[in-house]
Motif scaffolding. Structure first.
Motif, PDB file in Angstrom:
ATOM      1  N   CYS A 121       0.806  -0.933   0.072  1.00  0.00           N
ATOM      2  CA  CYS A 121       0.329   0.124   0.128  1.00  0.00           C
ATOM      3  C   CYS A 121       0.996   1.117   0.034  1.00  0.00           C
ATOM      4  O   CYS A 121       1.578   0.999   0.717  1.00  0.00           O
ATOM      5  N   ARG A 122       0.567   2.116  -1.299  1.00  0.00           N
ATOM      6  CA  ARG A 122       1.490   3.246  -0.905  1.00  0.00           C
ATOM      7  C   ARG A 122      -0.252   4.035  -0.230  1.00  0.00           C
ATOM      8  O   ARG A 122       0.689   5.420   0.246  1.00  0.00           O
ATOM      9  N   PHE A 123      -1.292   3.852   0.120  1.00  0.00           N
ATOM     10  CA  PHE A 123      -1.855   4.737  -0.300  1.00  0.00           C
ATOM     11  C   PHE A 123      -3.378   4.596   0.299  1.00  0.00           C
ATOM     12  O   PHE A 123      -3.526   3.195  -0.369  1.00  0.00           O
ATOM     13  N   LEU A 124      -4.047   4.202   1.247  1.00  0.00           N
ATOM     14  CA  LEU A 124      -5.632   3.837   1.621  1.00  0.00           C
ATOM     15  C   LEU A 124      -6.113   5.173   2.000  1.00  0.00           C
ATOM     16  O   LEU A 124      -6.173   5.766   3.036  1.00  0.00           O
ATOM     17  N   ASN A 125      -7.844   5.447   1.072  1.00  0.00           N
ATOM     18  CA  ASN A 125      -8.537   6.247   1.327  1.00  0.00           C
ATOM     19  C   ASN A 125      -9.475   6.008   2.821  1.00  0.00           C
ATOM     20  O   ASN A 125      -8.791   4.676   3.153  1.00  0.00           O
ATOM     21  N   ALA A 126     -10.252   6.659   3.849  1.00  0.00           N
ATOM     22  CA  ALA A 126     -10.739   6.586   4.870  1.00  0.00           C
ATOM     23  C   ALA A 126     -12.285   5.191   4.665  1.00  0.00           C
ATOM     24  O   ALA A 126     -11.830   4.478   5.750  1.00  0.00           O
ATOM     25  N   GLU A 127     -12.403   4.961   3.572  1.00  0.00           N
ATOM     26  CA  GLU A 127     -13.806   4.227   3.680  1.00  0.00           C
ATOM     27  C   GLU A 127     -12.721   2.769   3.931  1.00  0.00           C
ATOM     28  O   GLU A 127     -13.192   2.057   4.006  1.00  0.00           O
ATOM     29  N   ALA A 128     -12.050   3.042   3.094  1.00  0.00           N
ATOM     30  CA  ALA A 128     -10.459   1.262   2.985  1.00  0.00           C
ATOM     31  C   ALA A 128     -10.008   1.481   4.096  1.00  0.00           C
ATOM     32  O   ALA A 128     -10.261   0.348   4.598  1.00  0.00           O
ATOM     33  N   ARG A 129     -10.075   2.184   5.054  1.00  0.00           N
ATOM     34  CA  ARG A 129      -9.285   1.651   5.917  1.00  0.00           C
ATOM     35  C   ARG A 129     -10.780   1.628   7.283  1.00  0.00           C
ATOM     36  O   ARG A 129     -10.522   0.767   7.853  1.00  0.00           O
ATOM     37  N   ARG A 130     -11.884   2.107   6.686  1.00  0.00           N
ATOM     38  CA  ARG A 130     -12.897   1.190   7.225  1.00  0.00           C
ATOM     39  C   ARG A 130     -13.696  -0.143   7.524  1.00  0.00           C
ATOM     40  O   ARG A 130     -14.171  -0.537   8.425  1.00  0.00           O
ATOM     41  N   VAL A 131     -12.975  -0.165   6.234  1.00  0.00           N
ATOM     42  CA  VAL A 131     -14.353  -1.898   5.594  1.00  0.00           C
ATOM     43  C   VAL A 131     -13.063  -2.748   6.427  1.00  0.00           C
ATOM     44  O   VAL A 131     -13.170  -4.187   6.839  1.00  0.00           O
ATOM     45  N   LEU A 132     -11.391  -2.749   6.096  1.00  0.00           N
ATOM     46  CA  LEU A 132     -10.274  -3.515   6.822  1.00  0.00           C
ATOM     47  C   LEU A 132     -10.082  -3.196   8.434  1.00  0.00           C
ATOM     48  O   LEU A 132      -8.793  -3.804   9.004  1.00  0.00           O
ATOM     49  N   ASP A 133     -10.502  -2.199   8.906  1.00  0.00           N
ATOM     50  CA  ASP A 133     -10.371  -2.254  10.223  1.00  0.00           C
ATOM     51  C   ASP A 133      -9.095  -1.747  10.431  1.00  0.00           C
ATOM     52  O   ASP A 133      -8.648  -1.846  11.589  1.00  0.00           O
ATOM     53  N   LEU A 134      -8.642  -0.505  10.559  1.00  0.00           N
ATOM     54  CA  LEU A 134      -7.679  -0.067  10.286  1.00  0.00           C
ATOM     55  C   LEU A 134      -7.282   1.234  11.142  1.00  0.00           C
ATOM     56  O   LEU A 134      -8.138   1.711  10.263  1.00  0.00           O
ATOM     57  N   ALA A 135      -6.677   1.446  11.848  1.00  0.00           N
ATOM     58  CA  ALA A 135      -6.990   2.924  12.187  1.00  0.00           C
ATOM     59  C   ALA A 135      -5.675   4.005  11.539  1.00  0.00           C
ATOM     60  O   ALA A 135      -5.883   5.182  11.688  1.00  0.00           O
ATOM     61  N   GLU A 136      -4.390   3.088  10.921  1.00  0.00           N
ATOM     62  CA  GLU A 136      -3.557   3.498  10.370  1.00  0.00           C
ATOM     63  C   GLU A 136      -2.596   2.571   9.285  1.00  0.00           C
ATOM     64  O   GLU A 136      -3.167   1.481   9.896  1.00  0.00           O
ATOM     65  N   VAL A 137      -1.853   2.845   8.523  1.00  0.00           N
ATOM     66  CA  VAL A 137      -1.864   2.142   7.585  1.00  0.00           C
ATOM     67  C   VAL A 137       0.229   2.435   8.136  1.00  0.00           C
ATOM     68  O   VAL A 137       0.461   3.293   7.600  1.00  0.00           O
ATOM     69  N   ALA A 138       0.504   1.369   8.093  1.00  0.00           N
ATOM     70  CA  ALA A 138       1.717   0.822   7.716  1.00  0.00           C
ATOM     71  C   ALA A 138       2.491   1.209   6.846  1.00  0.00           C
ATOM     72  O   ALA A 138       1.670   0.369   6.032  1.00  0.00           O
ATOM     73  N   PRO A 139       3.758   2.022   6.310  1.00  0.00           N
ATOM     74  CA  PRO A 139       4.148   2.586   5.630  1.00  0.00           C
ATOM     75  C   PRO A 139       4.441   0.479   5.140  1.00  0.00           C
ATOM     76  O   PRO A 139       4.840  -0.464   5.965  1.00  0.00           O
ATOM     77  N   GLY A 140       4.446   0.254   3.899  1.00  0.00           N
ATOM     78  CA  GLY A 140       4.676  -0.538   2.997  1.00  0.00           C
ATOM     79  C   GLY A 140       3.496  -2.149   3.056  1.00  0.00           C
ATOM     80  O   GLY A 140       4.217  -3.126   3.259  1.00  0.00           O
ATOM     81  N   MET A 141       2.650  -1.451   3.936  1.00  0.00           N
ATOM     82  CA  MET A 141       1.441  -2.656   4.576  1.00  0.00           C
ATOM     83  C   MET A 141       1.215  -3.464   3.084  1.00  0.00           C
ATOM     84  O   MET A 141       0.750  -3.509   1.992  1.00  0.00           O
ATOM     85  N   ASP A 142       1.204  -4.879   3.326  1.00  0.00           N
ATOM     86  CA  ASP A 142       0.589  -5.698   2.364  1.00  0.00           C
ATOM     87  C   ASP A 142      -0.761  -5.986   2.327  1.00  0.00           C
ATOM     88  O   ASP A 142      -1.038  -6.085   3.596  1.00  0.00           O
ATOM     89  N   PHE A 143      -1.299  -5.179   0.948  1.00  0.00           N
ATOM     90  CA  PHE A 143      -2.919  -4.911   0.550  1.00  0.00           C
ATOM     91  C   PHE A 143      -3.118  -6.347   1.235  1.00  0.00           C
ATOM     92  O   PHE A 143      -4.409  -6.693   1.629  1.00  0.00           O
ATOM     93  N   HIS A 144      -3.004  -7.340   0.538  1.00  0.00           N
ATOM     94  CA  HIS A 144      -3.641  -9.029   0.898  1.00  0.00           C
ATOM     95  C   HIS A 144      -3.677  -9.664   1.751  1.00  0.00           C
ATOM     96  O   HIS A 144      -4.820 -10.538   2.340  1.00  0.00           O
ATOM     97  N   ALA A 145      -2.471  -9.164   2.593  1.00  0.00           N
ATOM     98  CA  ALA A 145      -2.094  -9.534   4.368  1.00  0.00           C
ATOM     99  C   ALA A 145      -3.988  -9.269   5.175  1.00  0.00           C
ATOM    100  O   ALA A 145      -4.022  -9.276   6.098  1.00  0.00           O
ATOM    101  N   ALA A 146      -3.943  -7.173   5.071  1.00  0.00           N
ATOM    102  CA  ALA A 146      -4.701  -6.280   5.216  1.00  0.00           C
ATOM    103  C   ALA A 146      -6.328  -7.388   4.660  1.00  0.00           C
ATOM    104  O   ALA A 146      -7.133  -7.408   6.065  1.00  0.00           O
ATOM    105  N   ALA A 147      -6.642  -7.861   3.952  1.00  0.00           N
ATOM    106  CA  ALA A 147      -8.396  -8.127   3.217  1.00  0.00           C
ATOM    107  C   ALA A 147      -7.811  -8.915   3.244  1.00  0.00           C
ATOM    108  O   ALA A 147      -9.550  -9.690   3.568  1.00  0.00           O
ATOM    109  N   HIS A 148      -7.318  -9.791   3.200  1.00  0.00           N
ATOM    110  CA  HIS A 148      -7.663 -12.198   3.586  1.00  0.00           C
ATOM    111  C   HIS A 148      -6.442 -12.296   4.694  1.00  0.00           C
ATOM    112  O   HIS A 148      -5.594 -12.673   4.319  1.00  0.00           O
TER     113      HIS A 148
END
Length: 652
Positions: free
Chosen positions: A22-49
């Protein structure tokens, strides 16, 4: 796109790099994935599945997304996201590649229809604080966000469809904006930020806009240049006011530093001139005695040359004293109109026939209080300076007027006191001056003339002298000049109110030119006590006065003078500044013992501060150094011949 705008959309949006981080997640994406913040370089697949952590090969969603990232093709599909709370959310997603690698993944709940998404997105766009516009490649409007367009520029969305966007831009800004637009057209997928320009509202007024742009002409879903802009007029107004204030502060600071420098140079010049006057007093006095005692001696010519050189040096010190505001003034009520007209014939002889002289006198000019002789010196110095600026002839104009300098003027000239002034303006049609020359024009010894030129032989003291005289008179002098367009000096002298002027004129008319002697000459030679801490001056004064038969006693300071006060003293001749106490304090102590004693002060400099600071009293008898033997002898004789012994009270 503006990240704040993306945060307002109902769709989840994620910007991924080539590897799916991830380079960027908007507010709705963070809400759906239950993320308070986005760690630099976070793997999107690991967050969504998260239930597929470590099993990316078994995830059809991730397999499709990685294929799209690898091939640069748009992919779409359905999947189920599971958050950290084990919540399941069926989504529809699509991933679009980005120039330079990576892509934008958009997902919405599977139950949301295309029409619903469009309505949500349009509502978000229409009610955004910023305005959105889509432009064609030739700069015509394809779309405008209606609510924000109406609020910012006053137009309905349909008013501008198909219209040329550049026709609304201020003529001074259109070339710049068009150049930016053409550059972004050369960069498919490219963006640009921070473009500021003025745009015309429907009511004809101009508003400052700040815009960002993205070239999405090649994107099938957009096919336009997307412009996101906001109204920054109020911000610009505040910024410009602050910038103007900072510029004024910087200029005032520079002027204050210049004034402080001139003050420091003036004090230095005045101090040097004072000490030099003591030396000149000795040189002049002894030379005069030598010439008087040996009028036909073998050294007569050499002594005359010494005397002439000392006289020239004395003129130089007087100019330094004028610049340092330490010369003695004899202020009177002065009419500047009369002063200029009275000097007309002399000025014509001085400036030459090739310079046209013109005077414009204002009727009802306010009177001022100044030394007439010094004002004439200022006028002469300015005229000579103008003459040197017009080597091929020209026009010299003197103008007078009444002027009121207000608080606003004083803000730009910190040394000026707001009030009413009589103005004398001197304008020439000469070569003018650049900014660097104007900044130093009143400095002593600064000159652009060749040696031997100008009113003081190119010494650079003519304008410095004028500056000092005007400042000592409580006035203000300014200069305006442009190279090749001449120069104007403006002299402002404080207005003298009518009551004070009438009283001063009456006193001037009533005071006699001289007072007849009323006391018989003393039968025995008067006893004079000379108090002077400079040995050379002390010896000279003794020699000058002894020739005239006076009995002379001398002291090098107040302590020794008080010891001699037991004898009868007819005249106390003392320096103003003495070690231990000043001349005024010494005179007060001695007058307490000998009330009939006359007092004559001498000094190398006197300004208004000598009186106001209590060094001598107003009206006290005074002789200016360097003095000649004849001048000192005449002044002492006048002291003994005067009708009054002394009307000045010393002490309190």
């Amino acid at each position: 796109m503006n990240p704040y705008l993306l945060d307002a959309t109902a769709a989840g949006i994620a910007e991924l790099d080539r590897s799916g981080r991830c380079r960027f997640l908007n507010a709705e994406a963070r809400r759906v994935l239950d993320l308070a913040e986005v760690a630099p370089g976070m793997d999107f697949h690991a967050a969504a599945h998260q239930h597929h952590a470590g099993k990316t090969h078994a995830c059809g969603f991730w397999t499709v997304c990685k294929a799209g990232l690898a091939t640069g093709r748009t992919v779409r599909g359905r999947s189920v996201f599971r958050t950290g709370g084990r919540q399941r959310l069926a989504v529809r997603y699509w991933l679009r590649p980005m120039p330079g690698g990576g892509g934008v993944l958009t997902f919405v709940p599977a139950g949301v229809t295309l029409a619903q998404r469009e309505r949500r997105f349009r509502a978000m766009i229409e009610h955004s604080a910023d305005a959105i516009a889509l432009l064609s490649a030739d700069g015509k409007f394809l779309y405008n966000s209606e609510a924000s367009l109406l609020r910012i520029l006053g137009y309905q969305a349909g008013d501008l469809l198909g219209q040329d966007a550049f026709a609304m831009i201020h003529p001074e800004d259109v070339s710049y904006v068009r150049g930016v637009f053409e550059r972004i057209l050369l960069q498919p997928g490219g963006t640009i930020q921070g473009v500021s320009y003025r745009c015309r509202r429907r009511d004809g007024s101009w508003r400052w806009l700040e815009a960002t742009g993205a070239n999405l002409l090649d994107a099938p879903e957009v096919r336009a240049v997307v412009v996101n802009y906001r109204d920054v007029t109020d911000r610009r107004t505040v910024e410009e006011a602050l910038e103007q204030e900072l510029r004024m502060r910087r200029r005032l600071q520079t002027e204050l530093q210049q004034a402080q420098k001139m003050e420091a140079v003036g004090r230095l010049a005045g101090g040097v001139a004072h000490d030099f006057n003591n030396l000149l007093t000795v040189i002049n006095g002894h030379t005069e005695l030598m010439l008087a005692l040996e009028p036909a001696g073998p050294n007569h010519d050499a002594a005359r040359q010494i005397q002439q050189a000392a006289t020239r040096a004395a003129r130089l010190t007087r100019q330094l004293l004028a610049f340092g505001r330490r010369q003695a003034l004899a202020p009177q009520v002065v009419d500047l109109n009369f002063a200029v007209v009275n000097m007309g014939e002399m000025l014509r002889r001085v400036i030459g026939e090739d310079v046209e002289l013109e005077s414009v006198a204002a009727p009802g000019l306010w009177p001022v209080r100044a030394d007439p002789g010094q004002i004439e010196q200022v006028v002469l110095n300015l005229a000579l300076n103008a003459r040197d600026a017009m080597p091929n002839g020209g026009r010299l104009l003197f103008e007078t007027a009444n002027a009121r300098l207000d608080e606003e003027y004083a803000r730009h000239a910190p040394e000026v006191t707001p009030g009413e002034y009589a103005l004398l303006a001197v304008t020439d049609t000469g070569i003018g001056m650049d900014a660097a020359t104007k900044a130093r024009i009143f400095e002593p010894f600064f000159t652009t003339k060749q040696a031997g030129a100008g009113c003081v032989g190119g010494s650079g003291l003519g304008l410095a002298t004028a500056y000092g005289i005007i400042k000592q008179s409580g006035g203000h002098i300014s200069v305006y000049s442009e190279p090749g367009h001449g120069t104007t000096f403006r002299i402002y002298l404080p207005r003298m109110n009518e009551t004070a002027a009438s009283q001063a004129e009456a006193e001037q008319a009533a005071s006699p030119a001289s007072e007849p002697a009323s006391e018989p000459a003393p039968k025995s030679p008067p006893n004079i006590l000379v108090v002077e801490d400079e040995p050379g001056v002390q010896h000279l004064v003794r020699d000058i006065l002894a020739v005239h038969g006076y009995r002379i006693q001398a002291a090098n300071g107040p302590h020794q003078a008080l010891k001699l006060a037991s004898d009868r003293i007819d005249l106390l001749l003392c320096d103003v500044v003495l070690p231990g106490m000043n001349g005024r304090e010494l005179a007060a102590l001695m007058r307490a013992q000998q009330p009939e004693m006359r007092v004559l002060f001498m000094s190398g400099f006197t300004d208004r501060g000598v009186v106001s600071n209590g060094l001598i009293d107003a009206g006290a008898e005074f002789v200016q150094k360097p003095f000649t033997a004849a001048a000192l002898s005449a002044k002492v004789a006048e002291m003994f011949q005067a009708r009054r012994t002394d009307r000045i009270q010393y002490g309190h």
